[in-house]
Enzyme design. Structure first.
Site, PDB file in Angstrom:
ATOM      1  N   ASP A 216       0.851  -1.186   0.000  1.00 51.89           N
ATOM      2  CA  ASP A 216       0.000   0.000   0.000  1.00 51.89           C
ATOM      3  C   ASP A 216       0.888   1.238   0.000  1.00 51.89           C
ATOM      4  O   ASP A 216       2.042   1.187   0.437  1.00 51.89           O
ATOM      5  CB  ASP A 216      -0.893   0.016   1.242  1.00 51.89           C
ATOM      6  CG  ASP A 216      -1.689  -1.268   1.398  1.00 51.89           C
ATOM      7  OD1 ASP A 216      -2.493  -1.566   0.502  1.00 51.89           O
ATOM      8  OD2 ASP A 216      -1.496  -1.976   2.410  1.00 51.89           O
ATOM      9  N   ASP A 255      -2.148  -2.761  -4.521  1.00 45.84           N
ATOM     10  CA  ASP A 255      -2.980  -3.167  -3.396  1.00 45.84           C
ATOM     11  C   ASP A 255      -3.804  -1.943  -2.985  1.00 45.84           C
ATOM     12  O   ASP A 255      -4.478  -1.360  -3.814  1.00 45.84           O
ATOM     13  CB  ASP A 255      -2.107  -3.712  -2.264  1.00 45.84           C
ATOM     14  CG  ASP A 255      -2.918  -4.499  -1.233  1.00 45.84           C
ATOM     15  OD1 ASP A 255      -4.140  -4.648  -1.413  1.00 45.84           O
ATOM     16  OD2 ASP A 255      -2.338  -4.961  -0.241  1.00 45.84           O
ATOM     17  N   ASP A 259      -4.164   1.708   4.315  1.00 47.32           N
ATOM     18  CA  ASP A 259      -4.758   0.690   5.181  1.00 47.32           C
ATOM     19  C   ASP A 259      -4.516   1.069   6.635  1.00 47.32           C
ATOM     20  O   ASP A 259      -3.398   1.476   7.004  1.00 47.32           O
ATOM     21  CB  ASP A 259      -4.145  -0.689   4.921  1.00 47.32           C
ATOM     22  CG  ASP A 259      -4.746  -1.383   3.700  1.00 47.32           C
ATOM     23  OD1 ASP A 259      -5.604  -0.768   3.030  1.00 47.32           O
ATOM     24  OD2 ASP A 259      -4.347  -2.517   3.411  1.00 47.32           O
ATOM     25  N   ARG A 311     -14.102   0.575  -1.350  1.00 48.61           N
ATOM     26  CA  ARG A 311     -13.401   0.778  -0.076  1.00 48.61           C
ATOM     27  C   ARG A 311     -13.073   2.241   0.186  1.00 48.61           C
ATOM     28  O   ARG A 311     -11.917   2.652   0.166  1.00 48.61           O
ATOM     29  CB  ARG A 311     -12.112  -0.049  -0.012  1.00 48.61           C
ATOM     30  CG  ARG A 311     -12.332  -1.547  -0.105  1.00 48.61           C
ATOM     31  CD  ARG A 311     -11.022  -2.297   0.061  1.00 48.61           C
ATOM     32  NE  ARG A 311     -11.202  -3.739  -0.124  1.00 48.61           N
ATOM     33  CZ  ARG A 311     -10.225  -4.629  -0.060  1.00 48.61           C
ATOM     34  NH1 ARG A 311      -8.985  -4.232   0.170  1.00 48.61           N
ATOM     35  NH2 ARG A 311     -10.473  -5.915  -0.248  1.00 48.61           N
TER      36      ARG A 311
END
Length: 435
Positions: A216, A255, A259, A311
């Site tokens: 990420d 990815d 996060d 997301r």
């Protein structure tokens, strides 16, 4: 008459002199303030989201002169992050730091051959019933193990990482805020790192297979008191549309963009721009991570989500306050959902603004992954107030959501009318907008 005129003239001259003195002093003080104003020493304001609770988030604001660094290369950044351990530090990023300037070939283990990898694990040969294994998979894993330390940078406690100038950022690198406390990241353009060695999983996606990647742009892992502010997260020069396909599936090299996982807590994410990405922002990474219960308290406000697929965020466990964010969707982009309602989550999504094209229903803004309560009030879609839960439940009765997250956010320093967000957030969110 002459004396009266003289007294008036003296008073006028004195008044003018005083005004000039005040103006000069004001100008001097203003110039001194401009010279002394240092974004690197700014702290998260009191009451600004979950990151402001407890001891608050000050980053490296208390750094002494010996622990203020300016870096112009990826190697310099990693070296500066290591200096002084957890001693407060300010690291100023100047220009664009390239973590993969040497290219993917520099990480490849001897003997790894991607053409051979494709031949060995072609579903026509390998099938979809078992994970890949063998020489080429071992060499792929070895290559990935060489890439990881080269493109990841560990950010320690009490650090402020801030971009200076108009083009400060990182290409191909992953910031790891892991097991740290009190970190600020601001004013950076973070171009999503490319995984040079994605793994083929033939059993994924209902046994149709999928390419899985790591890395990420930034990961908040088990860390507390974090402020991510005025950054731009983007796929940059390598959007998914430029990636090839193998075995009928996109060769996914990205990815997430951000996060927040593994027990992270007390995080404020404000005034960032998340652009042109698929799996954008995840809070909590596993339904089985029971240690996340009572943690993952995150505030998201005044962020721009443009060209994203899903997301924004997807939430598990967390008590998440998402307000005054702007979501723009175009007719050309893939779009699945914004808010993912996951295991034991308590999401409050209030006073956000959405721009949706014809053919995309407001019912898609919410996505039910697990049965959990959600508060979604005061939101606007294409300039009109919409009850997102009611619309979702009416169009998707088989995935009905429960309304009412069970808590009321109090940590908000400003709340804007959602109808003002396209002009406000659209103009000020992202790198370069702070200060």
């Amino acid at each position: 008459m002459t004396h009266t005129y003289t007294r008036k003239a003296h008073r006028a001259a004195a008044t003018a002199a005083c005004a000039a003195l005040v103006l000069a002093l004001t100008s001097t003080v203003g110039s001194a303030h401009a010279r002394s104003h240092d974004l690197g020493r700014e702290s998260l304001p009191p009451g600004d989201g979950w990151g402001s609770t407890g001891s608050g988030t000050t980053g490296g604001a208390r750094a002494d002169a010996a622990h203020v660094y300016t870096v112009t290369t990826w190697a310099e950044l990693k070296a500066a992050l290591r200096k002084g351990g957890d001693t407060p530090k300010i690291i100023k990023v100047k220009g664009t730091l390239d973590a993969t300037a040497s290219g993917c070939a520099a990480f490849a283990a001897e003997g790894y051959d991607f053409a051979r990898y494709l031949a060995d694990y072609d579903p026509a040969v390998w099938g979809h019933d078992k994970q890949v294994s063998g020489v080429q998979e071992d060499l792929r894993a070895a290559s990935a193990a060489r890439q990881k330390p080269a493109i990841t940078a560990e950010v320690p406690s009490h650090t402020t990482l801030i971009g200076v100038g108009g083009n400060a950022g990182i290409v191909g690198g992953s910031l790891q805020i892991k097991g740290a406390d009190n970190v600020i990241v601001r004013n950076l353009t973070l171009e999503s790192p490319l995984d040079c060695f994605p793994q083929w999983d033939p059993t994924d996606d209902n046994r149709t297979g999928a390419w899985n990647s790591e890395y990420d742009s930034a990961v908040v892992h088990g860390s507390t008191h974090i402020w991510m502010d005025h950054n731009t997260f983007t796929d940059g020069a390598h959007p998914d549309s430029t990636l090839p396909s193998y075995f009928g599936k996109i060769y996914e090299q990205h990815d997430g963009e951000l996060d927040i996982v593994k027990g992270a807590d007390r995080v404020t994410v404000s005034w960032n721009a998340f652009k042109d990405h698929d799996k954008t922002l995840m809070i909590g990474n596993s339904d089985g991570a029971t240690g996340d219960a009572g943690r993952l308290k995150v505030t998201l406000h005044h962020n721009l989500f443009a060209g994203i697929v899903e997301r924004a965020p997807r939430v598990r466990f967390g008590q998440v306050d998402a307000y005054n964010n702007l979501y723009t969707v175009t007719g050309e982009q893939k779009y699945q959902y914004a808010f993912g309602i996951g295991h034991q989550s308590q999401l409050v999504a209030e006073k956000n603004a959405f721009t949706l094209p014809a053919g995309v229903s407001a019912a898609n803004i919410l996505k039910k992954w697990s049965d959990a309560p959600v508060t979604a009030t005061g939101n606007y879609v294409n300039g009109h107030s919409v009850d997102l839960v009611a619309v979702h439940n009416a169009e998707m009765p088989g995935e009905a959501l429960r309304s009412g997250a069970g808590w009321t956010p109090a940590l908000r320093t400003r709340v804007d009318d959602p109808r003002a967000l396209p002009g406000l957030v659209g103009r000020r969110a992202g790198a370069g907008g702070a200060g």
